[in-house]
Enzyme design. Structure first.
Site, mmCIF file in Angstrom:
data_model
loop_
_atom_site.group_PDB
_atom_site.id
_atom_site.type_symbol
_atom_site.label_atom_id
_atom_site.label_comp_id
_atom_site.label_asym_id
_atom_site.label_seq_id
_atom_site.Cartn_x
_atom_site.Cartn_y
_atom_site.Cartn_z
ATOM 1 N N SER A 201 28.896 26.839 -22.224
ATOM 2 C CA SER A 201 29.556 25.645 -21.693
ATOM 3 C C SER A 201 29.275 24.411 -22.536
ATOM 4 O O SER A 201 30.066 23.474 -22.542
ATOM 5 C CB SER A 201 29.092 25.378 -20.258
ATOM 6 O OG SER A 201 29.665 26.304 -19.369
ATOM 7 N N HIS A 330 41.617 21.010 -16.296
ATOM 8 C CA HIS A 330 40.532 21.400 -17.196
ATOM 9 C C HIS A 330 39.819 22.637 -16.672
ATOM 10 O O HIS A 330 39.484 23.554 -17.425
ATOM 11 C CB HIS A 330 39.532 20.255 -17.355
ATOM 12 C CG HIS A 330 38.357 20.610 -18.191
ATOM 13 N ND1 HIS A 330 38.416 20.718 -19.564
ATOM 14 C CD2 HIS A 330 37.075 20.920 -17.852
ATOM 15 C CE1 HIS A 330 37.233 21.060 -20.037
ATOM 16 N NE2 HIS A 330 36.403 21.190 -19.022
ATOM 17 N N SER A 331 39.596 22.677 -15.385
ATOM 18 C CA SER A 331 38.997 23.833 -14.715
ATOM 19 C C SER A 331 39.289 23.688 -13.234
ATOM 20 O O SER A 331 39.961 22.747 -12.792
ATOM 21 C CB SER A 331 37.484 23.891 -14.965
ATOM 22 O OG SER A 331 36.824 22.856 -14.243
#
Length: 438
Positions: A201, A330-331
């Site tokens: 990440s 984005h997520s």
């Protein structure tokens, strides 16, 4: 259609690569200023400074912060899937159909897994919607010996290399067959078998890693390169700049593929840099670079294959900036409508869809039709639903996997922590999944 060596020569002639290839500025010993070599014209002298000869001029001349025109973007297919020219690497029917199948797989996979997360069945997910061409076409241009260092929006190369939908589901559900033993968030895939380093990440940390791997391939005289993917936000990290400089100096065979999708989560590129995108940063470090339409599968395929040949045969890094757009959030932790207008998102989703554009091209070639489309989508949906059902009902990795793979002989403190966790699960079973093994 042109073969890869032809497109390489085309790039050289169009972008003056023939000049660049002879101008790798090697270090030299600086001469004493008193030993300047005179030039016939008055007030013009040179010094042999580290990196090559530098000419002196009497004018105070600043380098402009930008060129008058933006760097052009290489494209093969227009928005309607029509060929603009024949300056691309030939793609066979078998490869083209397989590329399309994988792009559709990404679309359906993202749709279903996004809903699975929203149902609370997995903790996290990030889609590749709008970036399917970059994922699949770049992977198709590589070989299995090429090492991939992804960011977190590149499951496509794994699919291309044979990672199954069941393996995707196993990772997202963190069951006992997850390669990461349940230690990673969903979508943080990794596979040694497929030469695909595990997703991290932390933004851009994979970029210098790819350079080190490329240098290792070079030392071992392997016919292979490394490739690393990152977003425009990644180019704002120090790791990106260190990696480009490292790669240029060490002449490492690495491809830097930047997915410039306009947004680093909620930060637009206008708040990240004032340069003409990312492509111009390569020249500052002595890295050959090209800007490509990231929604054009044929352009990406051609550029990556040409870059691979340059990287390996000439022992040099190559930077590719792929212009695209992150259509999805984005997520699942993000709501992009809070910082982007919905009509902008919809325009990119409908007018610039890379999957639809590529489908039009293969249909014109007679390689695809509506029947094949319906069969593919129905089959993929059934496969995915089955894989999710299986993955969800499998046991979680054993608790011991939290504590192993670090020490050869675990210290007593770690063993005490492991026992404490097991005792806690037995004491409070309702607070933990039923399929966890303590």
């Amino acid at each position: 259609m042109w073969k890869s060596n032809t497109i390489f020569n085309h790039f050289k002639s169009r972008l003056n690569f023939s000049l660049l290839s002879s101008r790798r500025f090697a270090s030299t010993i600086a001469q004493n200023p008193s030993t300047f070599n005179s030039i016939p014209h008055a007030n013009q002298q040179v010094i042999d400074f580290p990196g090559g000869t530098v000419k002196f001029i009497p004018e105070m001349r600043f380098i402009s912060e930008s060129s008058q025109e933006r760097i052009p973007c290489y494209r093969v297919l227009d928005d309607d899937g029509q060929l603009l020219a024949n300056n691309f690497v030939q793609v066979s029917e078998e490869v083209a159909v397989r590329m399309y199948n994988n792009m559709v797989t990404l679309q359906i996979m993202d749709t279903i897994f996004y809903e699975v997360q929203r149902q609370g069945r997995i903790s996290f997910y990030a889609t590749t919607i709008g970036e399917e061409a970059i994922n699949i076409a770049s992977a198709a241009a590589l070989t299995m010996d090429d090492v991939i260092f992804p960011q977190y929006r590149e499951p496509g190369p794994l699919l291309w290399r044979g990672f199954t939908l069941q393996e995707i589901a196993n990772q997202c559900f963190s069951n006992k067959y997850d390669n990461g033993k349940g230690r990673q968030m969903p979508i943080h895939y990794g596979s040694n078998k497929h030469n695909y380093f595990t997703v991290a990440s932390t933004v851009a940390t994979q970029v210098p890693h790819a350079v080190g791997a490329a240098y290792s391939l070079k030392m071992d005289k392997k016919d292979a390169c490394s490739i690393t993917y990152f977003g425009d936000g990644g180019s704002s990290e120090g790791d990106f700049h260190a990696a480009l400089n490292f790669a240029a100096v060490m002449e490492a065979p690495v491809i830097f593929l930047c997915r410039n999708n306009g947004w680093a989560i909620s930060t637009p590129t206008s708040d990240q840099f004032r340069s003409d995108g990312v492509v111009v940063k390569g020249q500052a470090y002595g890295v050959r670079s090209i800007r490509v339409d990231g929604n054009d599968a044929l352009a990406i395929y051609s550029a990556v294959q040409a870059a691979r040949e340059m990287a390996i045969n000439e022992e040099r890094p190559v930077l590719i900036e792929a212009l695209t757009y992150r259509v999805g959030h984005h997520s699942t932790s993000d709501d992009s409508t809070k910082y982007r207008p919905t009509n902008e998102i919809e325009w990119w989703r409908l007018a610039q869809d890379p999957v639809a554009r590529f489908r039009k091209w293969i249909e014109r070639n007679g390689w695809w039709n509506d029947i094949a489309e319906s069969e593919l989508r129905n089959s993929l949906r059934q496969q995915l639903l089955h894989s999710i059902q299986v993955a969800e009902n499998l046991e979680k990795p054993p608790i011991a996997d939290i504590f192993n793979d670090v020490y050869d002989v675990p210290p007593s403190s770690l063993r005490e922590q492991e026992q404490w966790v097991k005792d806690t699960i037995k004491k409070h079973p309702l607070d933990y999944p039923e399929n966890i093994s303590a």
